[in-house]
Write an enzyme that holds these catalytic residues in place. Structure first.
Site, mmCIF file in Angstrom:
data_model
loop_
_atom_site.group_PDB
_atom_site.id
_atom_site.type_symbol
_atom_site.label_atom_id
_atom_site.label_comp_id
_atom_site.label_asym_id
_atom_site.label_seq_id
_atom_site.Cartn_x
_atom_site.Cartn_y
_atom_site.Cartn_z
ATOM 1 N N HIS A 152 24.771 2.107 -48.162
ATOM 2 C CA HIS A 152 25.544 2.589 -49.312
ATOM 3 C C HIS A 152 24.576 3.072 -50.376
ATOM 4 O O HIS A 152 23.589 2.389 -50.678
ATOM 5 C CB HIS A 152 26.407 1.458 -49.889
ATOM 6 C CG HIS A 152 27.394 0.881 -48.912
ATOM 7 N ND1 HIS A 152 27.990 -0.341 -49.101
ATOM 8 C CD2 HIS A 152 27.848 1.358 -47.712
ATOM 9 C CE1 HIS A 152 28.799 -0.612 -48.089
ATOM 10 N NE2 HIS A 152 28.732 0.411 -47.206
ATOM 11 N N HIS A 156 14.157 3.952 -46.410
ATOM 12 C CA HIS A 156 14.037 2.514 -46.728
ATOM 13 C C HIS A 156 15.292 1.776 -46.287
ATOM 14 O O HIS A 156 15.220 0.764 -45.580
ATOM 15 C CB HIS A 156 13.817 2.325 -48.233
ATOM 16 C CG HIS A 156 13.842 0.897 -48.683
ATOM 17 N ND1 HIS A 156 12.710 0.176 -48.970
ATOM 18 C CD2 HIS A 156 14.877 0.037 -48.892
ATOM 19 C CE1 HIS A 156 13.035 -1.058 -49.332
ATOM 20 N NE2 HIS A 156 14.359 -1.167 -49.291
ATOM 21 N N HIS A 187 16.480 -1.487 -43.300
ATOM 22 C CA HIS A 187 17.385 -2.661 -43.321
ATOM 23 C C HIS A 187 18.429 -2.538 -42.212
ATOM 24 O O HIS A 187 18.705 -3.515 -41.527
ATOM 25 C CB HIS A 187 18.103 -2.747 -44.670
ATOM 26 C CG HIS A 187 17.208 -3.073 -45.817
ATOM 27 N ND1 HIS A 187 16.295 -4.096 -45.807
ATOM 28 C CD2 HIS A 187 17.081 -2.480 -47.035
ATOM 29 C CE1 HIS A 187 15.656 -4.134 -46.964
ATOM 30 N NE2 HIS A 187 16.113 -3.169 -47.725
ATOM 31 N N ASP A 202 -12.753 10.998 -56.614
ATOM 32 C CA ASP A 202 -14.198 10.791 -56.467
ATOM 33 C C ASP A 202 -14.752 9.913 -57.588
ATOM 34 O O ASP A 202 -15.691 9.138 -57.378
ATOM 35 C CB ASP A 202 -14.930 12.142 -56.527
ATOM 36 C CG ASP A 202 -14.506 13.077 -55.414
ATOM 37 O OD1 ASP A 202 -14.237 12.566 -54.307
ATOM 38 O OD2 ASP A 202 -14.400 14.287 -55.660
ATOM 39 N N ALA A 250 -18.704 8.467 -62.540
ATOM 40 C CA ALA A 250 -18.846 8.865 -63.953
ATOM 41 C C ALA A 250 -18.773 7.613 -64.816
ATOM 42 O O ALA A 250 -18.065 6.654 -64.487
ATOM 43 C CB ALA A 250 -17.746 9.833 -64.339
#
Lengths: 374, 80
Positions: free
Chosen positions: A97, A120, A124, A238, A288
């Site tokens: 539903h 998903h 179930h 990166d 960095a």
């Protein structure tokens, strides 16, 4: 992964489904396509096969409803609960539903992608309950993924195959050519090589693949998709750093840089990394680091590094320098870098070298778990 | 976790969430504010499932997780 239990699985591999009604948010053909592709996610990795019927009672009855909609589990209006489904079994068993107070969409970021929600829920319908792996499809919280990029995570494959076994029809020609199912990085993996590390207003962010961990002092690391925080952000970055000058967090991937202020992408980004004055020969940066004391940002490229003055917004003269000229004992490639409490931490693979930048003094060799607890 | 200034609305929302997804029984008695043990237990279950700091009390991270869009099926064993 988790299942409803061995008794809650279909005793046949041939299942029927029926779409009882439609949401006004999408065209019927988009709904049909989304539902079909969502079932195909599971058919690809099991012996299960799905046939659509247009009347009568199917194993999996699919419907859109609002608030009280005929079962004992009323929906709750917009957001909150998006949908629910029932474990395999007769009658309501297997049915799915969808809350029609939601805005469902075919692929866009605004609204909930029906394909993702349906894939998903059909987990179930086939016997899976929720996984606590934040990268799993069966994780209870909705996360946007571009449908064309979607690949069923390994955790979900393990779960559904624990009930039904693998797909016996895998084509030997393409078998093995499918990209590896995505797995979720594990902070307890002492060999993990982080993609990047950055600060964010007192938090520390640890990047790996599509995920990041957010660590506040004295709290449990929260693992989430990078795109949950910054929907426009690249994956598998990166490098990353927070500029205390601009308050922006910069993410680097290849020759591009993204700037985020809070949750928002800064106007005009992504830009080319040459904007910092890096030579056009630089294909990517490895790490960095913003140095609070000097207000300089160090960009690590292979065995060299550059120094960028955040105030004057220019690359400093006399660079690149060799990394081991400044960071004694650091012979491997720099993979990430961050400053914390006045110390500078340079990651090389799964190890972290601790320095005092102003003096270049090396203090300790540490592991990932120093900042990112298992 | 970060401190949360609980409103009555938050308490009701959180209790409904725990009833729906963690099988919190509908009992009269002390509210969240007085940290009734049943509610502490269910909050801990939820925090454990989502990898949050297990405090058994309603903090900002837990409240934030409760407000995320999700599936309506209960979590873990409860759903059986």
């Amino acid at each position: 992964f988790a299942t409803f239990g061995p008794n809650f699985k279909w005793q046949t591999n041939s299942l029927t489904y029926r779409i009882e009604n439609y949401t006004p948010d999408m065209s019927q053909s988009e709904v049909d396509d989304s539902i079909e592709r969502a079932l195909d996610v599971w058919a690809k990795v099991t012996p299960l096969r799905f046939t659509r019927i247009y009347s009568g009672t199917a194993d999996i009855m699919i419907s859109f409803g609002r608030l009280s909609h005929g079962d004992f589990y009323p929906f709750d209006g917009p957001d909150g609960t998006l949908a629910h489904a029932f474990a395999p079994g007769p009658g309501i068993g297997g049915d799915a539903h969808f809350d029609d107070d939601e805005t469902f969409t075919f692929r866009s970021y605004s609204g909930y992608v029906l394909f993702l929600v349906a894939a998903h829920e059909f987990g179930h319908s086939l016997g899976l309950t929720h996984s606590n792996d934040p990268g799993a499809l069966m994780y209870p919280i909705y996360s946007y993924t571009k449908p064309s990029d979607f690949r069923l995570p390994q955790d979900d494959i393990n779960g559904i195959q624990s009930l039904y076994g693998p797909n016996p029809d895998t084509d030997p020609d393409t078998d093995g050519k499918d990209p590896e199912p995505p797995t979720t990085p594990n902070a307890c993996d002492s060999n993990m090589v982080l993609d990047a590390v950055a600060t964010l207003r007192g938090e520390m962010l640890f990047f790996k693949d599509r995920f990041m961990w957010r660590v506040y002092p004295q709290t449990t690391p929260q693992q989430t998709y990078i795109t949950n925080l910054w929907p426009n952000a690249p994956e598998r970055i990166d490098a990353a750093y927070e500029s205390q000058e601009s308050g922006n967090v910069f993410l680097f991937k290849g020759r591009q840089v993204w700037a985020f202020r809070g949750y928002d992408l800064v106007q005009g980004y992504p830009k080319a990394i040459t904007k910092f004055g890096l030579p056009s020969t630089v294909k990517k940066i490895d790490a960095a680091l913003y140095d609070v004391e000097s207000r300089k940002t160090l960009f690590f490229v292979g065995s060299s590094y550059y120094s960028y003055d955040e105030f004057s917004k220019k690359m400093d003269d006399g660079f690149p320098k060799s990394v081991d000229e400044t960071f004694s004992g650091l012979t491997g490639r720099v993979t990430a870098a961050v400053q914390s409490n006045g110390f500078t931490y340079i990651y090389s693979g799964p190890y972290m070298f601790e320095y005092r930048l102003s003096s270049g003094t090396f203090f300790r060799l540490l592991g990932n778990n120093y900042f990112l607890p298992c | 976790g970060p401190v949360l200034h609980l409103t009555a609305r938050d308490e009701i929302f959180a209790e409904n969430y725990l009833k729906k997804f963690y099988d919190l029984k509908d009992e009269s008695g002390p509210s969240l504010r007085r940290g009734f043990s049943q509610i502490n237990k269910k909050l801990s279950d939820m925090q454990k499932f989502f990898g949050l700091q297990i405090t058994g009390t309603l903090d900002a991270d837990t409240m934030e997780m409760m407000k995320k869009p999700r599936c309506g099926v209960p979590d873990e064993k409860v759903s059986r």
